[in-house]
Write an enzyme that holds these catalytic residues in place. Structure first.
Site, short mmCIF file in Angstrom:
data_model
loop_
_atom_site.label_atom_id
_atom_site.label_comp_id
_atom_site.label_asym_id
_atom_site.label_seq_id
_atom_site.Cartn_x
_atom_site.Cartn_y
_atom_site.Cartn_z
N LYS A 30 0.88 -1.17 0.00
CA LYS A 30 0.00 0.00 0.00
C LYS A 30 0.91 1.22 0.00
O LYS A 30 1.43 1.64 1.02
CB LYS A 30 -0.90 0.01 1.24
CG LYS A 30 -2.24 0.71 1.04
CD LYS A 30 -2.15 2.20 0.76
CE LYS A 30 -1.92 3.00 2.02
NZ LYS A 30 -1.87 4.48 1.74
N CYS A 74 13.37 10.77 8.16
CA CYS A 74 13.19 10.41 9.56
C CYS A 74 14.49 10.48 10.35
O CYS A 74 14.48 10.63 11.57
CB CYS A 74 12.59 9.01 9.67
SG CYS A 74 13.52 7.75 8.78
N GLU A 93 8.16 16.25 16.23
CA GLU A 93 8.73 16.07 14.90
C GLU A 93 8.06 17.02 13.91
O GLU A 93 6.84 16.99 13.74
CB GLU A 93 8.54 14.62 14.44
CG GLU A 93 9.22 14.33 13.11
CD GLU A 93 9.07 12.88 12.69
OE1 GLU A 93 10.02 12.34 12.10
OE2 GLU A 93 8.00 12.30 12.93
N GLU A 142 9.21 1.39 11.64
CA GLU A 142 10.20 2.46 11.71
C GLU A 142 9.39 3.75 11.67
O GLU A 142 8.80 4.10 10.65
CB GLU A 142 11.19 2.37 10.54
CG GLU A 142 12.42 3.24 10.75
CD GLU A 142 12.33 4.58 10.04
OE1 GLU A 142 12.02 5.58 10.73
OE2 GLU A 142 12.54 4.62 8.82
#
Length: 491
Positions: free
Chosen positions: A186, A296, A395, A262
């Protein structure tokens, strides 16, 4: 801040269908959504919107394929297929790089030199590594022998992010296929193009029908939710935002699927006074602003030992102002466009929040002059904030960093660890003892010393705390993508 405006590359419309059981198919509902080029804000194609029906078809095909020709392939035959996928990615490198930049807004030069070559290498690496994968055996005196065998975990759902679409998809798919599994992918709804081409490449490379499937769509109440909840999906690997990871975990709990995550990061970059300043600045420019800061692993919290603080800031700000923000297909461009209008507004809201928290913007913080279309933001450096500010704790996932001074080693270790994230960290020092001492105390899955983004694919990769679950890379990938059966034989 330098900006460049050139005529954005004219493109044809790219329409993406699902890839199920070896064929490209539209959605049964007929639903479509638009694919937007973030560099221009223009529609570059349409994407079929999948849901439960398409996921059911894809999972059924993947489950059937587990007992078909894919299962009967020898290890050598599977290695040849994996290597062929990598070769075909390289043969289509320019095309894939162009599609990646159209989808993401990142500089074409970055796609061409990093994303696509690494995608090919992921397949080449795991093809080669497969030859060395083994298990364990034990003899219990003269009573018994125990040995373990590996088998595929089964049907794996691969939910992919939008920041490094092909690189991170192949990082999952290569070991998944090497271990003999089948996959339902996906892709992120914002970046469907290279995943669609990868399905085509897999078929050309000799992957049997049903082994690799791609279903486009969204997350909640769409393809993503259907995939994570499906009872015949045995494992889910997800790279993305931490909140989404929690939702997936709740859905996967119903059938106790294996999970590999992750997730987000708010990574510290610690620069001691004895560091090589020029090298630290050059690398910090990359770790702060590469891929528009949409990585990231970016070092978004920069801590500089006080004797070096002012000198570092002066040089870092000057070098940041030299970065060229502009059209991804202009070879002079260093920083492209953010992924979407929604994400652009989110990043801008954090910059406004930082001002409210007492932060001062030394450079950046606004849309570049002359770039009125697309989602561009100047690389931004913020000072004057403290460890309790939201700009330091949350973040942002954009070209925005904070810089703070520190005085003592213990102080900076405490600040670096004062976060619910734990993905990566960077330490700059020429003191060998300090490097080992500090690195061992940082709560992160990977710590770089005097470098950043330098990867050996045999090593464990993943995060601590709310940055992830499990590790991938080398043998760690095979631990996730296989199940072990221990066989005990009484002598």
């Amino acid at each position: 801040m330098k900006t460049e405006v050139v005529a954005s590359e004219k493109v044809k419309a790219f329409d993406c269908q699902h890839f199920i059981n070896g064929r490209f198919l539209p959605s049964q509902s007929g639903k479509m959504f638009q694919n937007i080029n973030p560099a221009t804000g223009e529609v570059i194609g349409t994407v079929c919107e999948g849901g439960k029906e398409e996921i059911d078809l894809a999972v059924a095909a993947a489950k059937r394929a587990l007992s078909g020709p894919w299962k009967r392939m020898t290890t050598g035959e599977r290695i040849a297929v994996l290597r062929r996928i990598g070769d075909l990615i390289l043969e289509r490198k320019e095309e894939l790089a162009r599609l990646e930049s159209l989808d993401t807004g990142k500089p074409y030069s970055l796609s061409l030199t990093l994303d696509i070559p690494r995608a090919a290498y992921n397949f080449h690496f795991f093809a080669d590594y497969l030859r060395s994968v083994g298990t364990e055996a034990y003899q219990t005196d003269e009573v018994a022998i125990n040995y373990s065998i590996r088998r595929p975990v089964g049907v794996v759902g691969l939910i992919n992010p939008w920041n490094l679409p092909l690189l991170l998809l192949t990082w999952k798919l290569a070991p998944c296929l090497a271990a003999g599994n089948t996959a339902v992918i996906k892709p992120a709804e914002w970046t469907p193009l290279t995943a669609t081409v990868l399905a085509e490449i897999c078929k050309e490379a000799g992957v049997p029908d049903g082994v690799v499937n791609v279903v486009h769509g969204f997350g909640p109440d769409s393809a993503g939710a259907a995939l994570t909840e499906h009872p015949d999906v045995d494992a889910i690997t997800f790279t993305g935002e931490t909140t989404t990871g929690k939702v997936i975990m709740a859905a996967a709990a119903k059938s106790l699927k294996k999970l590999s995550y992750e997730l987000g990061g708010k990574n510290p970059n610690i620069i001691f006074a004895d560091a090589d300043l020029d090298e630290a600045i050059e690398t910090t420019l990359k770790s702060s602003f590469m891929n528009q800061g949409e990585v990231c692993l970016c070092g978004s919290r920069i801590y500089v030992e006080r004797p070096l603080y002012e000198q570092f800031l002066q040089k870092f700000v000057a070098k940041t102002k030299e970065l060229v923000v502009g059209d991804p297909f202009d070879p002079r461009t260093n920083v492209g466009a953010l992924i979407s209008e929604e994400h652009y507004e989110r990043v801008m809201s954090y910059i406004e929040l930082a001002k409210e928290e007492g932060g001062r913007i030394l450079t950046g913080g606004k849309r570049p002059d002359g770039l009125d279309q697309g989602y561009y933001l100047e690389p931004t450096i913020i000072v004057g904030v403290n460890r309790n500010c939201r700009i330091v704790r949350e973040e942002v996932f954009g070209p925005v960093v904070t810089v703070m001074p520190f005085d003592e080693e213990e102080e900076v270790i405490a600040q670096a660890n004062d976060t619910h994230y734990g993905l990566s960290a960077t330490i700059w020092t020429n003191d060998l003892r300090r490097a080992h001492r500090v690195a061992a105390r940082i709560e992160a899955g990977i710590v770089w010393v005097n470098t950043w983004f330098l990867r050996d694919l045999r090593t464990p990769f993943g995060g601590m705390k709310q940055s992830g679950i499990g590790r991938e890379g080398g043998m760690h990938s095979f631990e996730f993508y296989t199940e072990l059966t221990n066989i005990c034989i009484k002598l």
